[in-house]
Design a protein around this motif. Structure first.
Motif, mmCIF file in Angstrom:
data_model
loop_
_atom_site.group_PDB
_atom_site.id
_atom_site.type_symbol
_atom_site.label_atom_id
_atom_site.label_comp_id
_atom_site.label_asym_id
_atom_site.label_seq_id
_atom_site.Cartn_x
_atom_site.Cartn_y
_atom_site.Cartn_z
ATOM 1 N N THR A 1 -5.074 -10.019 2.529
ATOM 2 C CA THR A 1 -6.424 -9.760 1.737
ATOM 3 C C THR A 1 -7.406 -10.872 2.172
ATOM 4 O O THR A 1 -8.620 -10.669 1.810
ATOM 5 N N ASP A 2 -6.794 -11.940 2.473
ATOM 6 C CA ASP A 2 -7.839 -13.141 2.788
ATOM 7 C C ASP A 2 -8.128 -13.270 4.511
ATOM 8 O O ASP A 2 -8.560 -14.395 4.703
ATOM 9 N N GLY A 3 -7.405 -12.588 5.091
ATOM 10 C CA GLY A 3 -7.903 -12.730 6.525
ATOM 11 C C GLY A 3 -7.093 -14.113 7.362
ATOM 12 O O GLY A 3 -7.550 -14.115 8.404
ATOM 13 N N ASP A 4 -6.089 -14.605 6.832
ATOM 14 C CA ASP A 4 -5.503 -15.443 7.435
ATOM 15 C C ASP A 4 -4.413 -15.205 8.284
ATOM 16 O O ASP A 4 -3.331 -15.986 8.983
ATOM 17 N N GLY A 5 -3.786 -13.783 8.610
ATOM 18 C CA GLY A 5 -3.090 -13.311 9.102
ATOM 19 C C GLY A 5 -1.643 -13.265 8.753
ATOM 20 O O GLY A 5 -0.599 -12.850 9.499
ATOM 21 N N LYS A 6 -1.536 -13.638 7.414
ATOM 22 C CA LYS A 6 -0.252 -13.382 6.646
ATOM 23 C C LYS A 6 -0.513 -12.643 5.352
ATOM 24 O O LYS A 6 -1.374 -12.827 4.684
ATOM 25 N N ALA A 7 0.505 -11.849 5.057
ATOM 26 C CA ALA A 7 0.649 -11.059 3.868
ATOM 27 C C ALA A 7 0.332 -11.855 2.514
ATOM 28 O O ALA A 7 1.205 -12.769 2.585
ATOM 29 N N ASP A 8 -0.625 -11.416 1.763
ATOM 30 C CA ASP A 8 -0.691 -12.158 0.439
ATOM 31 C C ASP A 8 -0.622 -11.181 -0.887
ATOM 32 O O ASP A 8 -0.491 -11.664 -1.978
ATOM 33 N N LYS A 9 -0.354 -9.785 -0.646
ATOM 34 C CA LYS A 9 -0.410 -8.916 -1.656
ATOM 35 C C LYS A 9 0.691 -7.925 -1.399
ATOM 36 O O LYS A 9 0.693 -7.306 -0.279
ATOM 37 N N LYS A 10 1.249 -7.430 -2.368
ATOM 38 C CA LYS A 10 2.521 -6.646 -2.390
ATOM 39 C C LYS A 10 2.424 -5.576 -3.258
ATOM 40 O O LYS A 10 2.093 -5.826 -4.574
ATOM 41 N N ASP A 11 2.426 -4.363 -2.752
ATOM 42 C CA ASP A 11 2.453 -3.120 -3.700
ATOM 43 C C ASP A 11 3.833 -2.513 -3.572
ATOM 44 O O ASP A 11 4.033 -1.765 -2.400
ATOM 45 N N VAL A 12 4.534 -2.426 -4.641
ATOM 46 C CA VAL A 12 5.840 -1.889 -4.443
ATOM 47 C C VAL A 12 5.785 -0.164 -4.726
ATOM 48 O O VAL A 12 5.106 0.207 -5.552
ATOM 49 N N VAL A 13 6.183 0.444 -3.618
ATOM 50 C CA VAL A 13 6.244 1.872 -3.543
ATOM 51 C C VAL A 13 7.483 2.440 -4.275
ATOM 52 O O VAL A 13 7.444 3.732 -5.038
ATOM 53 N N ALA A 14 8.755 1.805 -3.871
ATOM 54 C CA ALA A 14 10.083 2.359 -4.699
ATOM 55 C C ALA A 14 10.818 1.218 -4.661
ATOM 56 O O ALA A 14 10.925 0.257 -3.807
ATOM 57 N N THR A 15 11.765 1.350 -5.486
ATOM 58 C CA THR A 15 12.789 0.189 -6.012
ATOM 59 C C THR A 15 14.339 0.720 -5.733
ATOM 60 O O THR A 15 15.114 0.082 -6.204
ATOM 61 N N ASP A 16 14.247 1.996 -5.028
ATOM 62 C CA ASP A 16 15.554 2.569 -4.814
ATOM 63 C C ASP A 16 15.931 2.639 -3.191
ATOM 64 O O ASP A 16 16.647 3.588 -2.777
#
Length: 855
Positions: free
Chosen positions: A162-177
């Motif tokens: 989200t900040d454009g530095d080329g590395k992930a900084d936000k995680k949205d969990v879709v499933a936990t199984d």
């Protein structure tokens, strides 16, 4: 429970060095290590080669060239890739897998997602940046919206920068199984060979996975979840028809000829055919390297001239649909990492089914003499080339399934090191220049619409995904123009599904598709037409589908029957029954018909029984009658079953013994259906008439414990089931949890098994007989062929004696012997302990013959 088939093992990838299919005895410290069939001095050395040296180890089919696209240190332990439209390559690195022969440190967060870039445009990636790190054993990846969807058990999560530095900084969990995370305290629960993988954005805009029973859809920035069937082990792909392809380690080519949702809509018929269809003519393989380094390489039947004889670690199934090599378009590619080769299968479509055949006579498309070449996945690039993911390592088999034989092989040849290598290759034509996966400028939405009809499926699929995610209604007219006017049938199909994905599909769109000359367009139109069968214009849609049910194309005919089943209309079904009866060459038409008849089976049965055109001597008519009765039996409605018996009695009286037999056969429980007796208050009507006919009476004998009533002669009185004690009930609950984590991926949560993967446990004589047999099977494994409920299943299951303790084994078996209506006695830890001690010197999987003495 360990599978009673060629186990679902393979790095969840199907990465088995060993006959994954033949895996079994864990390192047996009490038994002697089996001797190799190939003398040590005849086994070629297996040193780690540089990428340049490795290239010289390959034999490739004429007309093609293998090029290196990336290698360590830029990429390490790669298991899955995804191309971005900008030419960058996203890679899932499973850097925690089998760092030594004990598989230690698997719980360490050393896995990552890296992004490769070709800065100088020479076709070889020269820059690697970590996008997500500190993952534990990641194995699935797909680009979605402005992020990357990653499967790293137990989570499936969308990672964003989200900040454009080329590395992930936000995680949205879709499933936990999404698989089970490694827990050092319970390592047996996290076998990486059984985790979901191979994320696929399908035509219908749902994201599917191999080895997983849920699907996901990304709509307006939110995730929707749906149920689906379990597919394969490692690898999932689609063709232009929308068929999904998968497989298991020793069964390399399976296909869903029928889209699975259709076969789930009739709960009365649980074993309808058409998904998970075996499309291979055989499982024979032709490696280049002499290599006994497989789990059961000491068995003569496993090798041919020192080389693997049949698939044992097949995975990564991929349909090539690129434009660079049009002669390969629609061919299926399968990786065999344990024997260091890639199979190319040519697919043929006829009579509503698919058959695949090796493109070469006793040869493979790509084969290496380098034992460390471990192909595990494929992709078609933006450039149209076929890319191959090479895990490049010596040890492939996971510790849970590693036999003492293969462990010694690995030690003797020093295969455990070095670690953290990996290569990605691309295949291009040998006789003409191949374009590079360059970094084009960002495309406008209008340009993405144009890409819907691109000759390379990479661009068509990416265009569909992009347009569906953005849902820009201003693009609808242009998308509709592609759907109605494109010269490329695949472009029309993608455009139709794009309109559907953004909520802009109209009845006129599908009506136009139903009249198109290409079968793939007609099939897409039919799947999308079902919502228009009701309401205004529905009669026109129904009439068109009825006409297509007699289409010359078996695939079109099959889809028409499936789509019309959405009506659940007996009048329509009557017409479709005639089509199924007169088209026996189309093997799945009958089950397609049954799938749309939930609770309407008896009504159609009554209609057909009264039809003089449906002769009692007609073999195909009687097959349909039997299938309809199975649906009646599955409903377990006593009045309906009694009416079937009355119809059978009427048939006998009128001289139609064959019809009576067909009806009675439908009342015999089949694999996957309930075997609990139907309790009538009295002898049902029709029974006495049937009992007078010798032919019918023989069939009634098979129903002696199925249809019962008070005082029925010869019926064994029901034996009261002894309730479980509190301690046994606790083990039952523990066993349920263990079964879900350890066994259900293969045998399915319902216990019904999955053809090509594992036989059923429901009603299995191997589960419900003497406890001596199932305990031995879990401790040491079993090798096939094995007959379960009258059907032969080939292959082996792994041993779990080293992974599970006595109480855990007792818990799983207690669960199996009391779940799904089973009434067998529980298993005590002391029984497991005694048999473990008595068989401590047994170093191989049991044969069914060896276990036959225990009843």
């Amino acid at each position: 429970m360990p599978t009673l088939f060629r186990t679902c093992t393979l790095l969840a990838l199907c990465l088995s060095t060993g006959l994954f299919a033949q895996i079994g005895d864990r390192a047996d410290k009490a038994g002697e290590v089996q001797r190799s069939l190939v003398p040590a001095d005849q086994i070629p050395p297996a040193p780690a080669l540089t990428p340049e040296q490795a290239l010289r180890s390959f034999t490739l089919a004429p007309g093609y060239k293998l090029e290196l696209a990336a290698a360590e240190p830029l990429v390490q332990e790669p298991v899955a890739i995804a191309f971005g439209p900008d030419g960058r390559l996203w890679v899932a690195e499973m850097r925690g897998y089998m760092n030594d022969l004990d598989g230690s440190r698997e719980d360490q967060p050393v896995g990552r997602i890296v992004v490769l870039t070709d800065r100088d445009g020479d076709g070889r990636y020269d820059e690697s940046k970590v996008f997500v790190d500190q993952l534990v054993m990641p194995r699935a990846i797909a680009l979605v919206a402005d992020g990357v969807l990653v499967g790293a058990p137990p989570e499936l999560a969308l990672w964003r920068d989200t900040d454009g530095d080329g590395k992930a900084d936000k995680k949205d969990v879709v499933a936990t199984d999404y698989g089970v995370r490694v827990d050092p305290k319970r390592p047996h629960l996290a076998n990486p060979e059984r985790a979901p993988n191979s994320l696929l954005w399908s035509y219908d805009n749902w994201i599917y996975s191999a080895a997983y029973t849920r699907k996901f859809r990304y709509v307006n920035g939110a995730w929707e979840t749906g149920a689906t069937i379990f597919r394969g082990q490692w690898g999932l792909t689609q063709d232009d028809y929308g068929h999904l392809y998968h497989g298991s380690n020793s069964d390399h080519l399976r296909v869903d000829v029928i889209f699975s949702d259709y076969l789930q809509r009739n709960p009365n018929t649980p074993r309808l055919a058409g998904t998970n269809v075996n499309a291979a003519d055989n499982q024979l393989v032709w490696p280049a390297r002499v290599n006994p380094g497989i789990n059961r390489g000491y068995r003569p039947e496993m090798l041919r001239d020192g080389r693997l004889k049949e698939f044992t670690a097949a995975g990564g199934q991929w349909i090539y649909r690129g434009d660079l090599m049009p002669e390969l378009y629609g061919n299926l590619f399968v990786a065999e990492p344990s024997a260091n080769f890639v199979r190319r299968s040519v697919l043929a479509f006829e009579n509503g089914t698919v058959r695949g055949k090796n493109a070469y006579d006793k040869k493979e498309f790509l084969a290496s003499t380098d034992e460390r070449f471990r192909p595990v996945a494929f992709s078609t690039g933006p450039d149209g080339a076929l890319y191959i993911v090479d895990l490049y390592r010596g040890v492939l088999q996971h510790r849970i399934s590693l036999t003492s034989y293969l462990r010694k092989q690995s030690e003797d040849r020093k295969l455990a090191d070095p670690q953290h290598l990996g290569r990605i290759y691309r295949i291009v034509p040998a006789d003409r220049p191949a374009p590079r996966a360059t970094q084009p400028a960002a495309l406008s939405l209008a340009q993405w619409v144009e890409r819907l009809a691109h000759p390379n499926a990479f661009w068509r699929e990416t265009a569909q995904r992009t347009l569906v995610e953005r849902r820009d209604r201003a693009q609808v007219p242009a998308i509709r123009a592609v759907a109605l006017q494109s010269d490329r049938p695949a472009g029309r199909v993608h455009a139709l599904w794009t309109l559907d994905g953004i909520g802009a599909l109209e009845r006129a769109d599908v009506m136009a598709a139903l009249g198109h000359a290409d079968a793939t367009v007609r099939i897409a139109g039919m799947r999308l037409s079902e919502r228009f069968l009701a309401g205004e214009g529905g009669a026109e849609v129904k009439a068109r589908l009825l006409a297509l049910a007699r289409d010359p194309s078996g695939d079109v005919q099959l889809q028409a029957v499936l789509s019309l089943g959405a009506l659940n209309d007996v009048t329509v079904a009557r017409a479709l029954a005639d089509i199924a009866r007169t088209s026996p060459e189309n093997p799945y038409l009958r089950d397609a018909l049954f799938s749309g008849l939930a609770n309407q089976e008896l009504a159609l049965l009554e209609t057909l029984s009264a039809d003089a055109g449906w002769s009692a001597e007609d073999v195909e008519a009687n097959k349909i009658m039997t299938g309809l009765v199975r649906g009646v039996f599955g409903s377990r409605q006593l009045p309906a079953v009694e009416r079937v018996l009355a119809l059978a009695g009427d048939a006998v009286k009128s001289g139609g013994a064959k019809r009576a037999v067909a009806l009675l056969d439908g009342l015999s429980p089949s694999v996957g259906s309930s075997r609990r007796p139907l309790q009538f208050a009295r002898q049902p009507a029709g029974w006495s008439e049937l009992d007078k006919n010798a032919t019918a009476k023989a069939r009634l004998a098979k129903l002696s414990d199925v249809i019962v009533w008070p005082g029925k002669p010869g019926v064994t009185a029901a034996v009261a089931v002894t309730p479980l004690t509190a301690e046994q009930q606790t083990r039952f609950e523990t066993g349920k949890t263990l079964f879900s984590a350890v066994c259900a991926a293969c045998h399915q949560i319902t216990g019904r098994g999955l053809d090509g993967l594992a036989p059923p446990l429901l009603d299995s004589e191997w589960v419900l007989g003497s406890v001596e047999r199932p305990i031995r099977i879990v401790l040491h494994g079993i090798r096939g062929p094995i007959t379960v409920l009258g059907r032969v299943h080939t292959g082996d299951m792994p041993a779990f004696g080293a992974a599970l303790d006595d109480t855990q084994i007792a818990s799983i078996l207690t669960y199996l012997r009391r779940e799904w209506g089973h009434t067998a006695g529980p298993v005590e830890p002391a029984q497991v302990k005694a048999i473990r001690a008595a068989t401590a010197g047994h170093s191989d999987a049991w044969s069914p013959e060896e276990l036959a003495q225990f009843r």
